[in-house]
Scaffold this motif. Structure first.
Motif, PDB file in Angstrom:
ATOM      1  N   ASP A 192       0.877  -1.172   0.000  1.00  0.00           N
ATOM      2  CA  ASP A 192       0.000   0.000   0.000  1.00  0.00           C
ATOM      3  C   ASP A 192       0.918   1.227   0.000  1.00  0.00           C
ATOM      4  O   ASP A 192       1.884   1.270   0.770  1.00  0.00           O
ATOM      5  CB  ASP A 192      -0.830  -0.055   1.301  1.00  0.00           C
ATOM      6  CG  ASP A 192      -1.919   1.008   1.347  1.00  0.00           C
ATOM      7  OD1 ASP A 192      -1.635   2.161   0.995  1.00  0.00           O
ATOM      8  OD2 ASP A 192      -3.037   0.673   1.768  1.00  0.00           O
ATOM      9  N   VAL A 193       0.653   2.212  -0.850  1.00  0.00           N
ATOM     10  CA  VAL A 193       1.554   3.383  -0.911  1.00  0.00           C
ATOM     11  C   VAL A 193       1.593   4.146   0.405  1.00  0.00           C
ATOM     12  O   VAL A 193       2.558   4.857   0.682  1.00  0.00           O
ATOM     13  CB  VAL A 193       1.188   4.396  -2.026  1.00  0.00           C
ATOM     14  CG1 VAL A 193       1.623   3.921  -3.382  1.00  0.00           C
ATOM     15  CG2 VAL A 193      -0.263   4.769  -2.011  1.00  0.00           C
ATOM     16  N   VAL A 251       6.984   2.447   2.670  1.00  0.00           N
ATOM     17  CA  VAL A 251       7.116   3.240   1.441  1.00  0.00           C
ATOM     18  C   VAL A 251       7.667   4.632   1.783  1.00  0.00           C
ATOM     19  O   VAL A 251       8.566   5.142   1.099  1.00  0.00           O
ATOM     20  CB  VAL A 251       5.767   3.320   0.685  1.00  0.00           C
ATOM     21  CG1 VAL A 251       5.892   4.178  -0.568  1.00  0.00           C
ATOM     22  CG2 VAL A 251       5.285   1.915   0.328  1.00  0.00           C
ATOM     23  N   ARG A 264      11.140   6.181   0.428  1.00  0.00           N
ATOM     24  CA  ARG A 264      11.244   7.473  -0.275  1.00  0.00           C
ATOM     25  C   ARG A 264      12.395   8.292   0.312  1.00  0.00           C
ATOM     26  O   ARG A 264      13.067   9.044  -0.387  1.00  0.00           O
ATOM     27  CB  ARG A 264       9.932   8.263  -0.158  1.00  0.00           C
ATOM     28  CG  ARG A 264       8.780   7.673  -0.950  1.00  0.00           C
ATOM     29  CD  ARG A 264       7.632   8.683  -1.041  1.00  0.00           C
ATOM     30  NE  ARG A 264       6.345   8.054  -1.276  1.00  0.00           N
ATOM     31  CZ  ARG A 264       5.927   7.580  -2.455  1.00  0.00           C
ATOM     32  NH1 ARG A 264       6.717   7.649  -3.503  1.00  0.00           N
ATOM     33  NH2 ARG A 264       4.736   7.037  -2.578  1.00  0.00           N
ATOM     34  N   ILE A 269      10.335   2.454  -6.462  1.00  0.00           N
ATOM     35  CA  ILE A 269       8.893   2.406  -6.159  1.00  0.00           C
ATOM     36  C   ILE A 269       8.125   2.622  -7.469  1.00  0.00           C
ATOM     37  O   ILE A 269       8.253   3.670  -8.100  1.00  0.00           O
ATOM     38  CB  ILE A 269       8.508   3.488  -5.122  1.00  0.00           C
ATOM     39  CG1 ILE A 269       9.332   3.297  -3.837  1.00  0.00           C
ATOM     40  CG2 ILE A 269       7.011   3.457  -4.831  1.00  0.00           C
ATOM     41  CD1 ILE A 269       9.256   4.483  -2.876  1.00  0.00           C
ATOM     42  N   GLU A 317       4.585   3.129  -9.042  1.00  0.00           N
ATOM     43  CA  GLU A 317       3.258   3.508  -8.539  1.00  0.00           C
ATOM     44  C   GLU A 317       2.479   4.261  -9.615  1.00  0.00           C
ATOM     45  O   GLU A 317       3.009   4.528 -10.692  1.00  0.00           O
ATOM     46  CB  GLU A 317       3.411   4.384  -7.281  1.00  0.00           C
ATOM     47  CG  GLU A 317       4.220   5.631  -7.509  1.00  0.00           C
ATOM     48  CD  GLU A 317       4.559   6.349  -6.196  1.00  0.00           C
ATOM     49  OE1 GLU A 317       3.716   6.410  -5.302  1.00  0.00           O
ATOM     50  OE2 GLU A 317       5.689   6.873  -6.103  1.00  0.00           O
ATOM     51  N   TYR A 367      -4.893  -3.162  -0.624  1.00  0.00           N
ATOM     52  CA  TYR A 367      -4.357  -1.870  -1.057  1.00  0.00           C
ATOM     53  C   TYR A 367      -5.434  -0.785  -0.947  1.00  0.00           C
ATOM     54  O   TYR A 367      -6.434  -0.823  -1.642  1.00  0.00           O
ATOM     55  CB  TYR A 367      -3.843  -1.992  -2.485  1.00  0.00           C
ATOM     56  CG  TYR A 367      -2.913  -3.185  -2.620  1.00  0.00           C
ATOM     57  CD1 TYR A 367      -1.638  -3.152  -2.071  1.00  0.00           C
ATOM     58  CD2 TYR A 367      -3.346  -4.365  -3.223  1.00  0.00           C
ATOM     59  CE1 TYR A 367      -0.795  -4.252  -2.144  1.00  0.00           C
ATOM     60  CE2 TYR A 367      -2.512  -5.468  -3.304  1.00  0.00           C
ATOM     61  CZ  TYR A 367      -1.246  -5.406  -2.758  1.00  0.00           C
ATOM     62  OH  TYR A 367      -0.427  -6.502  -2.822  1.00  0.00           O
ATOM     63  N   SER A 373      -3.710   3.165  -4.577  1.00  0.00           N
ATOM     64  CA  SER A 373      -3.036   2.838  -3.321  1.00  0.00           C
ATOM     65  C   SER A 373      -2.022   1.716  -3.462  1.00  0.00           C
ATOM     66  O   SER A 373      -1.355   1.349  -2.504  1.00  0.00           O
ATOM     67  CB  SER A 373      -4.072   2.420  -2.269  1.00  0.00           C
ATOM     68  OG  SER A 373      -4.900   3.511  -1.978  1.00  0.00           O
ATOM     69  N   CYS A 423       1.335  -0.164  -4.937  1.00  0.00           N
ATOM     70  CA  CYS A 423       2.647   0.076  -5.559  1.00  0.00           C
ATOM     71  C   CYS A 423       3.462  -1.205  -5.519  1.00  0.00           C
ATOM     72  O   CYS A 423       3.223  -2.100  -4.704  1.00  0.00           O
ATOM     73  CB  CYS A 423       3.391   1.225  -4.886  1.00  0.00           C
ATOM     74  SG  CYS A 423       3.903   0.903  -3.199  1.00  0.00           S
TER      75      CYS A 423
END
Ligand SMILES: Cc1cc2nc3c(=O)[nH]c(=O)nc-3n(C[C@H](O)[C@H](O)[C@H](O)COP(=O)(O)O)c2cc1C
Length: 185
Positions: A66-67, A72, A76, A102, A104, A123, A147, A149
């Motif tokens: 899930d982003v 996640v 980043r 990532i 997405e 997600y 949502s 990725c």
């Protein structure tokens, strides 16, 4: 790999074979590795994930998330991650390190199309994953592509350990073309 690895190439072949099995077979021990990241404030973070793809040619390992997940956000801030597998059937530990890409949004569309209907609920949540809620089930599942990725680990190093009558350990890295070297275990 039921026997102890005799050559560096054979050892590496065996590890990718197990990783490939993990991605293809939900009952394989390599199906559920541990993914470790570094949190934005420097803490180590580890969690179980499902291995979704393993490409020896590209030296990539892929998981889905899930982003909104903390992992996640961590990636980043710092793309470095480690993935750990223990396969008791062949007494093999695999430790991979590398940077995570990532994938997405629109770019994740083709992968989303292959996520089975029943798995899509993973997600997208309201409130977003990781937020505090008033009761255990006070959240909704959204099952939305936005949502979803893919986390693609571009493997830079592989550390293999086989527990046999005599233990054997080897290290491989992308930079040297995966030539490999034996290490004292
Ligand atoms: C067997 C098992 C498989 C899991 N597979 C995944 C997965 O593929 N992707 C994922 O994001 N979380 C997966 N989880 C949940 C994670 O372990 C973790 O609880 C969740 O992703 C939140 O982690 P985070 O806050 O560090 O991002 C799995 C958990 C278990 C127990």
């Amino acid at each position: 790999m039921n026997d102890a690895p005799e050559t560096l190439d054979g050892f590496l072949d065996a590890a990718w074979q197990r990783l490939g099995r993990g991605a293809a077979d939900a009952r394989s021990p390599a199906r559920y590795p541990v993914l470790a990241t570094v949190s934005p404030d420097g803490w180590p973070e580890a969690r179980t994930v499902a291995l979704r793809a393993a490409s020896r040619q590209g030296a990539t390992l892929e998981v889905h998330s899930d982003v909104a997940a903390a992992k996640v956000a961590a990636l980043r801030a710092d793309a470095r991650a480690a993935l750990h597998v223990w396969d008791p059937r062949v007494r093999l530990q695999i430790r991979a390190q590398g940077a995570v890409e990532i994938v997405e949004g629109v770019a994740a569309g083709p992968r989303w199309a292959k996520v089975p209907e029943g798995s899509r609920a993973t997600y997208g949540k309201r409130p977003p994953a990781g937020e505090e809620i008033g009761g255990a089930l006070e959240y909704e599942v959204l099952a939305e592509r936005e949502s979803f990725c893919a986390l693609v680990l571009h493997v830079a190093t592989l550390d293999l350990l086989h527990l046999g009558e005599r233990h054997r350990r080897a290290m491989y890295d992308r930079e040297s073309g995966w030539r490999g070297r034996w290490l004292s275990p």
